[in-house]
Structure formats: structure tokens, C-alpha cells
Design an enzyme around this catalytic site. Structure first.
Site, mmCIF file in Angstrom:
data_model
loop_
_atom_site.group_PDB
_atom_site.id
_atom_site.type_symbol
_atom_site.label_atom_id
_atom_site.label_comp_id
_atom_site.label_asym_id
_atom_site.label_seq_id
_atom_site.Cartn_x
_atom_site.Cartn_y
_atom_site.Cartn_z
ATOM 1 N N TYR A 75 27.540 -10.711 -48.299
ATOM 2 C CA TYR A 75 28.682 -10.141 -47.592
ATOM 3 C C TYR A 75 29.902 -11.052 -47.617
ATOM 4 O O TYR A 75 31.033 -10.571 -47.729
ATOM 5 C CB TYR A 75 28.304 -9.723 -46.163
ATOM 6 N N CYS A 130 33.918 -15.541 -39.098
ATOM 7 C CA CYS A 130 34.268 -14.202 -38.606
ATOM 8 C C CYS A 130 35.758 -14.041 -38.293
ATOM 9 O O CYS A 130 36.374 -13.054 -38.692
ATOM 10 C CB CYS A 130 33.495 -13.884 -37.324
ATOM 11 N N ALA A 152 30.902 -13.011 -50.025
ATOM 12 C CA ALA A 152 31.549 -12.852 -51.340
ATOM 13 C C ALA A 152 32.347 -11.556 -51.386
ATOM 14 O O ALA A 152 33.523 -11.546 -51.770
ATOM 15 C CB ALA A 152 30.488 -12.861 -52.435
#
Ligand code: FAD
Length: 503
Positions: free
Chosen positions: A209, A70, A211
């Protein structure tokens, strides 16, 4: 804890150090559980170490989110957004930004990102020390008697034996490498953020997500990017919204290759990666290949079979119930490693905190897995909570739902006339026959989607109807207000494009 015979090989070790809780994995879930348990007075040991990636990349405490997930991802996404803002700054009167001279320095960004990551590693270590949690930078292994053998990453590979009535497994996942010749020539998101030179022409393999986010920010930073997609992209998200995200990605210059897979990867004399594709047999050269087609557990070294922890046959993840209990008494699992759980940091964090509360205070509170909001940080973000239109139709039937939607122009796009507004969209899925038309799904494609959705996720959790949205006085002017201005239903066939702005 189930007790079995003590293995002879371990007899040389001194008596096991006793703790109230042993946590294996110092990522989002493990850290939150350790810290909360220590706050509640428990004696806690936290064991965390990172198996180097095939390219030798490794990192400090904090797990995926803080080191290779993240945080670095969002910083690179932000870097790409800043580049876009620079292009339009002149329309607001900013001078001295000659568009043709603006270029991006990968090494500066990579250093900035990694300084931030290292700062986080340090903060975690300080927090653990301040809370009296014993941190072992080591790998954990179960013994037959349920004790934990800890092997340090130091040169001597120092071993320590630990024991506790409660053991938590929060060891997360690692990127999957495909079984094709030359796969190791490619990298994964574990290596991307510390890549020593700019990625250049890049092939991203995957439809999830990770990728699409990587493809999005690399393109935003000026790289030539192609995405190889085998299955439907972002398959758990609302189809209308995914189509808009994909169209937007294409509009930024990202090429999408569908219906093929990688057959093999070879290195050319110029160190390029020559990728040959299945079906057509075509090949193309790239500077970088990124495997982003899923994440898998890597738990062999933990020797879970010694105590018989049940794993899912298909995924290899651990089976745990709503209270994070595995089939072995005293052994718990949470976060990405648990079968069926959404792979999200905030879920791992909340699971960890609530488990500590249940173990060391009188709480019975468990996580509510329904209605967890999430965001895909593609250049145009996609945020969602609740059911997709497809799921709602399946559950309630086409006549059972009412879909309110609108295409809108974000205020910040008006002056620079950013064409992306054609992809901005909000959707509320409601129960049609229910008196108040209860909202069962909210979806948003546009800038700052995560910021928009977080507040609506609270409302969603409490339970709201379309009337609650419509009777809420908007904050003006902003993109988030589009949810409370929704009036047009799909069923009406009326034009969902928002006209005018202030009345
Ligand atoms: P992890 O954070 O993976 O931590 C597990 C730790 O255990 C690791 O440090 C691992 O090395 C260690 N470990 C493993 N085995 C052993 C062992 N035997 N002994 C000792 N230690 C061991 N989520 C979001 O919510 N939002 C996002 O925007 C987002 N973006 C992401 C972007 C990328 C590129 C990736 C890869 C993931 C992203 N995620 C995001 C997912 C998020 O990072 C994970 O859901 C979260 O980190 C899971 O936490 P965890 O505690 O389950 O495991």
C-alpha cells in the site's frame, strides 16, 4: 524482570532512576500507552529518538504515523484529490480556472505538510509535559540486569540509567533498502515528504500500500510515475477490488512494470538515477527512485539479546502474546514491531491504551485482532473489513458463501462525467447456509472509502447479516448507501451495474 550481572562499563553511572513504566518508542503505540498509564497515576518515562535515514532525514516525536506515514501521506493524497476537483470545477459553474494554467508547486505542499507535522510534534510534547511523563529524546539500550541505559541525542550524548518493573518496546519499523549496487541513491517514504525539490520522473519499487499510495499521489500532483512490481499487488486484499484499483492507477497514466527487479542504480552526470532491470537488462533514467518494498525492524542498538527477548527468525520482529507479553517477564511489545500484527496506527494506539489499563487498573481487556478495517489511500480508495472472497472460499468452500456486489457511479462523478465510475465497486461476502447470511467480509472501491467503511466496521464487529444491510434505510444520495442496496449475487450472473438513482 530477569536479573543478570551488572556490566562493568556502566558502573560509572549513578543509581538508576525508578519509574513504574518505561516506554521505548514515542510513536502511536508508545505515546498512547504512556499517556494512559500516566492518567492512571503511573510514573512514566518515554524514550524516543530517530535514526537518520541514509539521506539524513530525521524528525521529532510522534513516530512514523505523525511524521513520515499516515499524516503526511494523507495530506499529499488530499492535495492530489484537490487537483482533480479543480479540473472539474467548471462543470459546476466555477470560472477563472483555466485548466492549462493549473500547475502544482511541490515546495508549497512540502512546507504545508511539514508545518502540520511540526505542529503535531509540539502538541505531543505539551501533552507529555502536562501529564507529567518524563520524555527523553534519546536512544534506549537494555543492560544485562534489565535496566535501561538512555543516551541523549544532544551533543554530549548525556547518559541516564532507568529502571522499572514494566518496560514496553514500541519501536516500530523502518523502510527496507534492497541489497543492490547503488541502492542508497534511492530514497524511501522517510525522505519523500521533505524532498527539497519536486520528485519529477519517479520509479516506485514495491507492490504494497505504501508504494501504490505514493505512486497515486505523485501522479495526481502531475509527475511521471512508474511502479515496479515483483509480486501480486496488495496481496492481502480482495482480488476483484485490487484489480479495479490497479486498472484505475493505470488509467491515471501510471505505468506498471511487472516481473522484473532492480539490478543496479547509477547516478548520471545530470544527477539522474539510471536504473538497470533484471531479466531484460534494460535501463531507464529517473529523477527519483523510491524504495517501498517493505519495512523492517532496526533494533540492534537496543541490545535485546542482553535480556533474551525472543525475536522471529524470519522477520526479526518481536514475538509477543495477545496480552503483549514477550518471553521476558515485565517486558512488553506492541505496534508494528510485533510479529504477525497488522501494521496500522489505530491498532498500535488501542494496544497501548489497553496495555496501560491492564497494567495500572483492573482491566483484562485485550485487543480483538479479527475484523480490523483498513483503507488503501490510492486515488480511488480501497477499504476493507473481514475476509476477502478468496479467504472466504478457502474457509467455507465456494458453495458456502454468497457474494453480493455492485458497480456504482458516485453521485459526485455524475455532473462532470468522471470516467472513474467504471472502477467503483462494493462487495459483501456472506455465509450462504447460515440462516441470516452473516456478513464475513465487506469491500469498497471508490471515493472516501475510509469514511464509508468506518461505520460498517462497527456493525461488522457486532455481527450483521445481509438482511440487516438490506433492511437498513439508506442515506441518499451517497456512495455508502450502495452497501445497504446490495441485491445482486455473483452466483446469479446478473449485471451488477447500478441502474438509475432514486428508485
Ligand atoms: P512507530 O510509529 O514507528 O514509532 C516507533 C518510534 O520508536 C519511532 O519514533 C522510532 O524512531 C523510535 N525508536 C526506535 N528505536 C528506538 C530506540 N532504540 N530508542 C528510542 N526510540 C526508538 N497506518 C494506518 O493506520 N493508516 C495509514 O494510512 C498509514 N499510512 C502509512 C503510510 C506510510 C508511508 C507508512 C510508512 C506507514 C503508514 N501507516 C499507516 C503505518 C503506521 O504509521 C504504523 O502502523 C504506526 O506508526 C506504528 O506505530 P508504532 O508505535 O508501532 O511505531
Amino acid at each position: 524482570m530477569m536479573l543478570h550481572a551488572q556490566p562493568t562499563a556502566r558502573r560509572l553511572l549513578s543509581t538508576a532512576v525508578p519509574y513504574d513504566l518505561i516506554v521505548i518508542g514515542g510513536g502511536s503505540g508508545g505515546l498512547s500507552c504512556s499517556k494512559r498509564a500516566a492518567d492512571l497515576g503511573a510514573k512514566v518515562a518515554l524514550i524516543d529518538a530517530v535514526e537518520p535515514s541514509p539521506h539524513g532525514t530525521t524528525w521529532g516525536i510522534g513516530g512514523t504515523c505523525a511524521n513520515v506515514g499516515c499524516i503526511p501521506k494523507k495530506l499529499m493524497h488530499q492535495a492530489a484529490l484537490v487537483g482533480k476537483e479543480l479540473k472539474y470545477a467548471e462543470t459546476y459553474g466555477w470560472n477563472g480556472l483555466d485548466g492549462s494554467k493549473i500547475n502544482h508547486d511541490w515546495n508549497t505542499l512540502s512546507k504545508t505538510v511539514n508545518d502540520r507535522v511540526k505542529g503535531n510534534n509540539w502538541v505531543y510534547k505539551v501533552q507529555l509535559r502536562d501529564k507529567g511523563i518524563k520524555y527523553y529524546n534519546a536512544f534506549a539500550e537494555f543492560l544485562e540486569n534489565g535496566q535501561i541505559l538512555v543516551t541523549g541525542v544532544d551533543k554530549k550524548k548525556t547518559q541516564t540509567l532507568l529502571t522499572a518493573p514494566h518496560i514496553l518496546i514500541a519501536t516500530g519499523l523502518r523502510p527496507k533498502y534492497p541489497d543492490v549496487p547503488g541502492a542508497k541513491l534511492g530514497i524511501s517514504s522517510d525522505d519523500l515528504f521533505t524532498l527539497p525539490s519536486p520528485p519529477g520522473k519517479t520509479l516506485v519499487v514495491g507492490a504494497g500500500y505504501v508504494a501504490l499510495e505514493c505512486a497515486g499521489f505523485l501522479r495526481g500532483l502531475g509527475h511521471d510515475v512508474e511502479v515496479l512490481i515483483r509480486s501480486r499487488p496488495l496481496k492481502e486484499f480482495d482480488t476483484d477490488c485490487v484489480n479495479l484499483v490497479m486498472e484505475h492507477l493505470k488509467s491515471t497514466g501510471i505505468r506498471i512494470k511487472e516481473g522484473q527487479e532492480v539490478k543496479k542504480v547509477e547516478e548520471t552526470t545530470e544527477k539522474k538515477k539510471k536504473v538497470t532491470f533484471t531479466v531484460t537488462g534494460d535501463s531507464e533514467e529517473y529523477d527519483t527512485v523510491i524504495w517501498a518494498a517493505g519495512r523492517v525492524p532496526r533494533m540492534e542498538s537496543m541490545k535485546l539479546e542482553r535480556i533474551g527477548v525472543k525475536r522471529n527468525e524470519r522477520s526479526g520482529k518481536i514475538e509477543a502474546d495477545g496480552e503483549d507479553k514477550t518471553n521476558v517477564e515485565g517486558v512488553y511489545a506492541l505496534g508494528d514491531i510485533v510479529e504477525g500484527r497488522p501494521e496500522l496506527t489505530p491498532l498500535a494506539i488501542q494496544s497501548g491504551t489497553l496495555l496501560a489499563n491492564r497494567l495500572f487498573s483492573n482491566s483484562t481487556q485485550t485487543v480483538r485482532f479479527h475484523g480490523i478495517a483498513t483503507t488503501v489511500f490510492t486515488p480511488l480508495e480501497l477499504s476493507t473489513v473481514g475476509m476477502t472472497e478468496e479467504e472466504a472460499k478457502k474457509k467455507y468452500g465456494e458453495d458456502g458463501i454468497e457474494v453480493f456486489h455492485s458497480h456504482f457511479t458516485p453521485f459526485e462523478y455524475i455532473v462532470p462525467q468522471i470516467k472513474d465510475s467504471q472502477f467503483c465497486y462494493v462487495k459483501a461476502i456472506c455465509l450462504r447456509k447460515d440462516e441470516g447470511q452473516k456478513v464475513v467480509g465487506l469491500h469498497f472501491v471508490g471515493p472516501n472509502a475510509a469514511e464509508v467503511m468506518q461505520g460498517y466496521a462497527v456493525a461488522f464487529r457486532v455481527g450483521i447479516s445481509i438482511h440487516d444491510l438490506q433492511l437498513t434505510v439508506a442515506i441518499h444520495p451517497c456512495s455508502s448507501e450502495e452497501f445497504v442496496k446490495l441485491q445482486v449475487t455473483k452466483r446469479s450472473g446478473k449485471d451488477p451495474r447500478v441502474q438509475g438513482c432514486c428508485g
